[in-house]
Design an enzyme around this catalytic site. Structure first.
Site, PDB file in Angstrom:
ATOM      1  N   TRP A   1      -2.957  -2.704  -1.354  1.00 35.57           N
ATOM      2  CA  TRP A   1      -2.619  -4.104  -1.600  1.00 35.57           C
ATOM      3  C   TRP A   1      -3.420  -4.891  -0.577  1.00 35.57           C
ATOM      4  O   TRP A   1      -3.178  -4.786   0.624  1.00 35.57           O
ATOM      5  CB  TRP A   1      -1.115  -4.299  -1.420  1.00 35.57           C
TER       6      TRP A   1
ATOM      7  N   LYS B   1      12.482 -16.284  -8.977  1.00 34.82           N
ATOM      8  CA  LYS B   1      12.252 -15.314 -10.060  1.00 34.82           C
ATOM      9  C   LYS B   1      11.191 -15.855 -11.016  1.00 34.82           C
ATOM     10  O   LYS B   1      10.290 -15.137 -11.414  1.00 34.82           O
ATOM     11  CB  LYS B   1      13.539 -15.033 -10.858  1.00 34.82           C
TER      12      LYS B   1
ATOM     13  N   HIS C   1      16.164 -38.049  -2.488  1.00 35.84           N
ATOM     14  CA  HIS C   1      15.443 -38.292  -1.230  1.00 35.84           C
ATOM     15  C   HIS C   1      13.962 -37.918  -1.345  1.00 35.84           C
ATOM     16  O   HIS C   1      13.299 -37.752  -0.333  1.00 35.84           O
ATOM     17  CB  HIS C   1      16.109 -37.520  -0.086  1.00 35.84           C
TER      18      HIS C   1
ATOM     19  N   ARG D   1       5.354  -0.375  -6.376  1.00 37.65           N
ATOM     20  CA  ARG D   1       5.421  -1.216  -5.179  1.00 37.65           C
ATOM     21  C   ARG D   1       4.375  -2.333  -5.193  1.00 37.65           C
ATOM     22  O   ARG D   1       4.455  -3.249  -4.386  1.00 37.65           O
ATOM     23  CB  ARG D   1       5.224  -0.344  -3.944  1.00 37.65           C
TER      24      ARG D   1
ATOM     25  N   CYS E   1       0.822  -1.204   0.000  1.00 36.82           N
ATOM     26  CA  CYS E   1       0.000   0.000   0.000  1.00 36.82           C
ATOM     27  C   CYS E   1       0.856   1.255   0.000  1.00 36.82           C
ATOM     28  O   CYS E   1       1.983   1.246   0.508  1.00 36.82           O
ATOM     29  CB  CYS E   1      -0.874   0.031   1.246  1.00 36.82           C
TER      30      CYS E   1
ATOM     31  N   GLU F   1       7.681 -15.917  -9.457  1.00 39.50           N
ATOM     32  CA  GLU F   1       7.109 -14.586  -9.212  1.00 39.50           C
ATOM     33  C   GLU F   1       6.485 -13.978 -10.456  1.00 39.50           C
ATOM     34  O   GLU F   1       5.429 -13.372 -10.378  1.00 39.50           O
ATOM     35  CB  GLU F   1       8.212 -13.618  -8.734  1.00 39.50           C
TER      36      GLU F   1
ATOM     37  N   GLU G   1      16.999 -18.803  -5.909  1.00 39.67           N
ATOM     38  CA  GLU G   1      16.710 -17.479  -6.460  1.00 39.67           C
ATOM     39  C   GLU G   1      16.174 -17.595  -7.900  1.00 39.67           C
ATOM     40  O   GLU G   1      15.226 -16.903  -8.271  1.00 39.67           O
ATOM     41  CB  GLU G   1      17.968 -16.594  -6.402  1.00 39.67           C
TER      42      GLU G   1
ATOM     43  N   LYS H   1       6.266  -4.598  -3.824  1.00 38.23           N
ATOM     44  CA  LYS H   1       7.709  -4.359  -3.797  1.00 38.23           C
ATOM     45  C   LYS H   1       8.229  -4.249  -2.376  1.00 38.23           C
ATOM     46  O   LYS H   1       9.330  -4.678  -2.068  1.00 38.23           O
ATOM     47  CB  LYS H   1       8.003  -3.064  -4.575  1.00 38.23           C
TER      48      LYS H   1
ATOM     49  N   ASN I   1      -1.918   2.290   5.881  1.00 37.46           N
ATOM     50  CA  ASN I   1      -1.007   1.195   5.509  1.00 37.46           C
ATOM     51  C   ASN I   1      -0.777   0.364   6.764  1.00 37.46           C
ATOM     52  O   ASN I   1      -0.579   0.930   7.834  1.00 37.46           O
ATOM     53  CB  ASN I   1       0.366   1.726   5.075  1.00 37.46           C
ATOM     54  N   GLY I   2      -0.734  -0.957   6.618  1.00 32.43           N
ATOM     55  CA  GLY I   2      -0.457  -1.815   7.775  1.00 32.43           C
ATOM     56  C   GLY I   2      -1.651  -2.689   8.106  1.00 32.43           C
ATOM     57  O   GLY I   2      -2.576  -2.846   7.290  1.00 32.43           O
TER      58      GLY I   2
HETATM   59  O1  M6R Z   1      12.889  -5.302   0.571  1.00 32.60           O
HETATM   60  P1  M6R Z   1      13.325  -6.668   0.986  1.00 32.60           P
HETATM   61  O2  M6R Z   1      14.604  -7.091   0.375  1.00 32.60           O
HETATM   62  O3  M6R Z   1      13.349  -6.824   2.478  1.00 32.60           O
HETATM   63  O4  M6R Z   1      12.186  -7.627   0.449  1.00 32.60           O
HETATM   64  C1  M6R Z   1      12.189  -8.986   0.720  1.00 32.60           C
HETATM   65  C2  M6R Z   1      11.289  -9.738  -0.224  1.00 32.60           C
HETATM   66  O5  M6R Z   1       9.966  -9.294  -0.079  1.00 32.60           O
HETATM   67  C3  M6R Z   1      11.723  -9.555  -1.685  1.00 32.60           C
HETATM   68  O6  M6R Z   1      13.031  -9.955  -1.873  1.00 32.60           O
HETATM   69  C4  M6R Z   1      10.818 -10.356  -2.614  1.00 32.60           C
HETATM   70  O7  M6R Z   1      11.024 -11.718  -2.423  1.00 32.60           O
HETATM   71  C5  M6R Z   1      11.072  -9.923  -4.051  1.00 32.60           C
HETATM   72  N1  M6R Z   1       9.836  -9.789  -4.744  1.00 32.60           N
HETATM   73  C6  M6R Z   1      11.947 -10.862  -4.783  1.00 32.60           C
HETATM   74  O8  M6R Z   1      11.974 -10.675  -6.152  1.00 32.60           O
END
Ligand code: M6R
Length: 614
Positions: free
Chosen positions: A77, A491, A510, A27, A2, A494, A487, A609, A103-104
């Site tokens: 959000w 990616k 396993h 974001r 948000c 996501e 990672e 974000k 927000n929150g």
């Molecule tokens: O701002 P941060 O690095 O603390 O955020 C952590 C995760 O939310 C962030 O890395 C998220 O996994 C990304 N979307 C990865 O692409």
């Protein structure tokens, strides 16, 4: 996640709010809205989906909109309730005179709602925020003062919040308060801004005040008053923001993600400037405030992070243990905060976060700080809440990252971890001089190697096309590239919504091997070094189950041709630095698959974000 923007001054507010929200929209959000103080009432406009829908909604109200000079806006959000118009912010009290954006998460909203309903309040939405609107309005009914009502209401709230509130009977005024969520006030000439993040107003002013928890700010066009929760006035501490307004431009790239992947060589160069001059000079990390003695006395390091930052932390563990012989634990912040953790003055706690605002990591950091640990923060936002908690700060200087999927910030975090590990190894004397020199020399060569990968990205694009029709994807690796496998899989998940998983290759047999058949792509991160042969055997095992085998490798070994259906070759690099090289093709594979599938690459569904709720 948000975003909040508010403005009070002499200028028409609508464009200021919409423009401010636009600066925050990277974001991630799913609905938006604004509230404007108009001649005799407060008007609220909301829309589902992207901001353009709100702009369309507003276009039919042109006349009344141009008059207003005070307003608040929000991108939401969804946490409580679906992303509908009814649940979008701003929310109002029953009579519509009080409006609020939030927000929150208000953790005790159900109890508040029950109490307020018993008093006759009628709720329209499923949100936690509406309870706050009714709560403040009910107090306002008695005290007839917005600031005081917010102060009294805040004492009843549990959870995290940044709130901005207006009341029709107090025109030109915005009251703002926060707890465990960021809120910043921008100071102009006869005007004030309030926002959850700096980009929302940076093009108007660089003078700002960061509110701290439980402070309540009252803004009018001419005045700013900040009080604590007990009405004690607090001197306004104005800071000059270290920011330039950045035009969020794709610079000719189709998506921000692709642009940010291409920025990575320069990101590494920028980080190394001033810290690593030549392969013979010591690492300079002025921002690390640990004394030499404390560093030598450390008996443990605890790294906490989430998502991509957690993967950088896993590589960090590997290299710190390898270079410095200090035991390192890595844990997801969300797990760390709800168990009895053991840290003390001899533990260095490292928080890693691109945004510096991630609620789970921030809470974990605060917990460790209260136990006396030295807090070192690795972040891309030196002005963030986490940076403010830091005893030592390592700014990663990747520049603003717009794409929700983190790429250049990951490379920047990795580079920072290498610098930190080398810095500590030099102080502790745990590495041979020749190893230090070789590694530094290879680090200085990393940008050109990434440029080589980017210059030959067509092969990676072809690979992405070939495997884009898959429902599942497996990444395998061993050792310090296991986090690279995680990672790469993150990616892909996501931005393409393909079910991708990273495994330590030795674990395949396993359990996960049961899933392998001729439909399953298995990408093996096969970098030369200690586990190369082992990983080759694991790849053979996968091949024997007919999996569609892909190699990402710096080896020219001919036998790979028989084993793999597709080979992506990267420039040669020492095993210890290979995570920085190996992740780049994986970012590109994820990007090209998502782009080919027509997904919203920069703003994937359901993601934000900056994750400012636990
Ligand atoms: O701002 P941060 O690095 O603390 O955020 C952590 C995760 O939310 C962030 O890395 C998220 O996994 C990304 N979307 C990865 O692409």
């Amino acid at each position: 996640m948000c975003g909040i923007v508010g403005y009070t001054g002499k200028r028409p507010v609508v464009d200021i709010l919409l423009d401010g929200l636009e600066q925050l929209e990277y974001r991630g959000y799913d609905s938006s809205g604004i509230a404007l103080k108009c001649a005799d009432s407060i008007k609220v406009y909301k829309a589902e989906g992207k901001l353009k829908n709100l702009r369309e909604e507003l276009s039919s109200h042109a006349y009344e909109l141009t008059k207003s000079v005070t307003g608040i806006g929000h991108i939401r959000w969804a946490t409580h309730g679906a992303p509908t118009v009814v649940n979008a912010h701003p929310h109002t009290c029953g009579c519509g005179k009080l409006v609020i954006v939030h927000n929150g998460i208000i953790e005790n909203y159900k109890e508040l709602k029950t109490e307020l309903e018993a008093k006759g309040c009628k709720f329209k939405s499923q949100t936690d925020t509406e309870a706050v609107a009714h709560l403040i309005a009910s107090i306002y009914g008695e005290v007839k003062d917005l600031t005081k009502s917010v102060q009294l209401a805040a004492k009843k709230l549990e959870g995290a919040y940044a709130l901005c509130i207006m009341h029709n009977d107090e025109p030109g005024k915005i009251v703002a308060t926060k707890r465990n969520a960021p809120l910043i006030i921008g100071i102009g000439e006869n005007e004030f801004y309030v926002a959850s993040d700096v980009p929302a107003f940076i093009k108007h002013t660089k003078k700002a005040v960061y509110l701290t928890d439980n402070q309540v700010a009252t803004l009018t066009a001419e005045t700013l008053k900040i009080e604590d929760e007990n009405e004690n006035e607090i001197p306004v501490k104005v800071e000059q923001l270290p920011w330039e307004p950045v035009a969020l431009s794709k610079m000719g790239y189709k998506h921000f993600m692709l642009k940010e992947i291409h920025e990575q060589p320069d990101v590494i160069r920028n980080i190394l400037v001033g810290k690593l001059h030549t392969c013979d000079s010591p690492i300079v990390l002025d921002e690390v405030k640990l004394t030499r003695q404390t560093l030598k006395d450390l008996n443990r390091i605890q790294i906490i992070a989430c998502g991509t930052s957690l993967h950088a932390a896993m590589v960090g563990k590997y290299i710190i243990e390898n270079f410095c012989s200090i035991p390192v634990d890595v844990e997801a912040s969300s797990e760390y905060i709800y168990r009895k953790t053991v840290t003390d003055a001899h533990t260095l706690v490292i928080g890693v976060s691109q945004s510096g605002e991630t609620a789970d990591t921030l809470t974990a950091i605060k917990q460790s700080k209260s136990r006396g640990s030295h807090i070192l923060i690795i972040t891309n936002r030196p002005d963030s809440a986490m940076a403010r908690e830091a005893d030592s700060l390592v700014p990663v200087s990747a520049g603003i990252e717009v794409s929700v999927a983190a790429t250049k910030s990951y490379i920047a975090q990795l580079t920072s971890f290498y610098l930190l590990a080398l810095y500590m190894a030099e102080i502790k004397g745990t590495m041979a001089q020749s190893d230090l020199t070789n590694l530094k020399s290879e680090m200085l060569a990393l940008p050109q190697k990434i440029e080589q990968i980017l210059a030959h990205k067509e092969n990676i694009q072809k690979c992405a096309r070939k495997y884009s029709n898959t429902r599942d994807f497996i990444y395998i690796a061993r050792g310090l590239n296991y986090p690279t496998a995680l990672e790469g899989a993150l990616k892909l998940k996501e931005i393409s919504y393909i079910n991708a998983t990273g495994y330590p290759a030795g674990e395949l047999k396993h359990g996960p091997i049961a899933m392998l058949d001729e439909t399953m792509p298995v990408l093996s991160i096969l970098m030369k070094g200690t586990v190369y042969e082992k990983l080759l055997s694991n790849s053979e095992e996968a091949k024997a189950r007919n999996a569609r085998m892909i190699a990402l490798t710096n080896s020219t070994d001919e036998k790979l041709q028989d084993l793999f259906d597709y080979i992506i070759t990267v420039p040669d690099v020492t095993e210890l630095l290979s995570p920085i090289i190996a992740v780049v093709p994986l970012q590109l594979i994820a990007y090209y698959i998502a782009e080919f599938l027509g997904k919203d690459v920069d703003q994937p569904r359901n993601l934000a974000k900056s994750v400012t709720v636990e």
